[in-house]
Design a protein around this motif. Structure first.
Motif, PDB file in Angstrom:
ATOM      1  N   ALA A 175       0.841  -1.192   0.000  1.00  0.00           N
ATOM      2  CA  ALA A 175       0.000   0.000   0.000  1.00  0.00           C
ATOM      3  C   ALA A 175       0.879   1.246   0.000  1.00  0.00           C
ATOM      4  O   ALA A 175       1.966   1.254   0.566  1.00  0.00           O
ATOM      5  N   ALA A 176       0.403   2.275  -0.653  1.00  0.00           N
ATOM      6  CA  ALA A 176       1.139   3.537  -0.699  1.00  0.00           C
ATOM      7  C   ALA A 176       0.170   4.687  -0.478  1.00  0.00           C
ATOM      8  O   ALA A 176      -1.019   4.576  -0.783  1.00  0.00           O
ATOM      9  N   THR A 177       0.673   5.773   0.066  1.00  0.00           N
ATOM     10  CA  THR A 177      -0.127   6.958   0.316  1.00  0.00           C
ATOM     11  C   THR A 177       0.646   8.176  -0.163  1.00  0.00           C
ATOM     12  O   THR A 177       1.819   8.334   0.176  1.00  0.00           O
ATOM     13  N   VAL A 178       0.020   9.020  -0.951  1.00  0.00           N
ATOM     14  CA  VAL A 178       0.640  10.278  -1.347  1.00  0.00           C
ATOM     15  C   VAL A 178       0.523  11.219  -0.153  1.00  0.00           C
ATOM     16  O   VAL A 178      -0.567  11.419   0.384  1.00  0.00           O
ATOM     17  N   THR A 179       1.635  11.769   0.273  1.00  0.00           N
ATOM     18  CA  THR A 179       1.650  12.581   1.488  1.00  0.00           C
ATOM     19  C   THR A 179       1.963  14.046   1.260  1.00  0.00           C
ATOM     20  O   THR A 179       1.642  14.882   2.094  1.00  0.00           O
ATOM     21  N   SER A 180       2.627  14.364   0.139  1.00  0.00           N
ATOM     22  CA  SER A 180       3.039  15.749  -0.050  1.00  0.00           C
ATOM     23  C   SER A 180       3.315  16.043  -1.511  1.00  0.00           C
ATOM     24  O   SER A 180       3.408  15.139  -2.337  1.00  0.00           O
ATOM     25  N   VAL A 181       3.459  17.331  -1.791  1.00  0.00           N
ATOM     26  CA  VAL A 181       3.844  17.795  -3.119  1.00  0.00           C
ATOM     27  C   VAL A 181       4.832  18.949  -2.928  1.00  0.00           C
ATOM     28  O   VAL A 181       4.715  19.733  -1.986  1.00  0.00           O
TER      29      VAL A 181
ATOM     30  N   GLN B  36      -4.242  16.198   6.058  1.00  0.00           N
ATOM     31  CA  GLN B  36      -3.104  15.295   6.249  1.00  0.00           C
ATOM     32  C   GLN B  36      -2.070  15.437   5.133  1.00  0.00           C
ATOM     33  O   GLN B  36      -1.125  14.658   5.054  1.00  0.00           O
ATOM     34  N   PHE B  37      -2.244  16.429   4.270  1.00  0.00           N
ATOM     35  CA  PHE B  37      -1.389  16.609   3.106  1.00  0.00           C
ATOM     36  C   PHE B  37      -0.406  17.750   3.342  1.00  0.00           C
ATOM     37  O   PHE B  37      -0.783  18.809   3.834  1.00  0.00           O
ATOM     38  N   THR B  38       0.846  17.538   2.973  1.00  0.00           N
ATOM     39  CA  THR B  38       1.879  18.547   3.151  1.00  0.00           C
ATOM     40  C   THR B  38       2.207  19.192   1.808  1.00  0.00           C
ATOM     41  O   THR B  38       2.396  18.514   0.808  1.00  0.00           O
ATOM     42  N   LEU B  39       2.285  20.500   1.820  1.00  0.00           N
ATOM     43  CA  LEU B  39       2.614  21.296   0.655  1.00  0.00           C
ATOM     44  C   LEU B  39       3.947  21.978   0.938  1.00  0.00           C
ATOM     45  O   LEU B  39       4.076  22.695   1.929  1.00  0.00           O
TER      46      LEU B  39
END
Length: 137
Positions: free
Chosen positions: A2-8, A51-54
C-alpha cells in the motif's frame, strides 16, 4: 504494498507570496519557514492541508530545469471542501480568486466544483463531493 501520497513540492517564483496565498486563501497551516540567512528570502515553506503537506521552494535556484517550461503547466491539484460555495465566496472576499471556470458548477459525477489558479499558475479544482462517496478524487 500500500502507498499513500503525502506531499507535493511546488517550485514557485516567490515563496512568501505563495505562502500567503495558501495560508490566507486556502487555509493551509504554516508548519515551517526556512531562509538561508536571517531576514533573507524564504528558501522553503512547509504547509499542511488536512493530512497533506505542501512544500514551497523557490524556482530560481532550479532555473535551468525550468528553462523550457512554464510554472503550473502539466499539473492539476484537487482540494475537497465541505462547502464549495462558501469557499468560493471566501476566495472572492480575500481578493485572491483567479478563477478559470467561474462559479461553482454541479458536475455529472456528483461533484460541485470550480477551478482557480494560484499565483504561479498551478490549477486547483476546489470541490464538494455530493455523490455520496461514489466518486473519490
Amino acid at each position: 504494498m500500500a502507498a499513500t501520497v503525502t506531499s507535493v513540492f511546488l517550485y514557485v517564483k516567490d515563496v512568501r507570496r505563495s505562502l500567503e496565498f495558501y495560508n490566507e486563501v486556502v487555509g493551509a497551516e504554516v508548519l515551517q519557514m526556512h531562509a538561508e540567512e536571517d531576514n533573507g528570502p524564504l528558501t522553503l515553506a512547509i504547509l499542511r492541508i488536512g493530512q497533506f503537506t505542501l512544500m514551497l521552494h523557490p524556482q530560481e535556484p532550479h532555473a535551468e530545469e525550468f528553462a523550457d517550461t512554464r510554472l503550473g503547466v502539466g499539473i492539476h491539484l484537487q482540494l475537497q471542501v465541505d462547502d464549495v460555495d462558501g469557499f468560493h465566496q471566501h476566495c472572492i472576499d480575500q481578493g485572491a480568486l483567479i478563477s478559470i471556470s467561474g462559479e461553482p458548477t454541479d458536475q455529472d459525477w456528483g461533484w460541485r466544483e470550480f477551478a482557480l489558479r494560484d499565483p504561479d499558475g498551478f490549477v486547483w479544482s476546489i470541490y464538494q463531493d455530493n455523490s455520496g462517496g461514489q466518486w473519490t478524487g
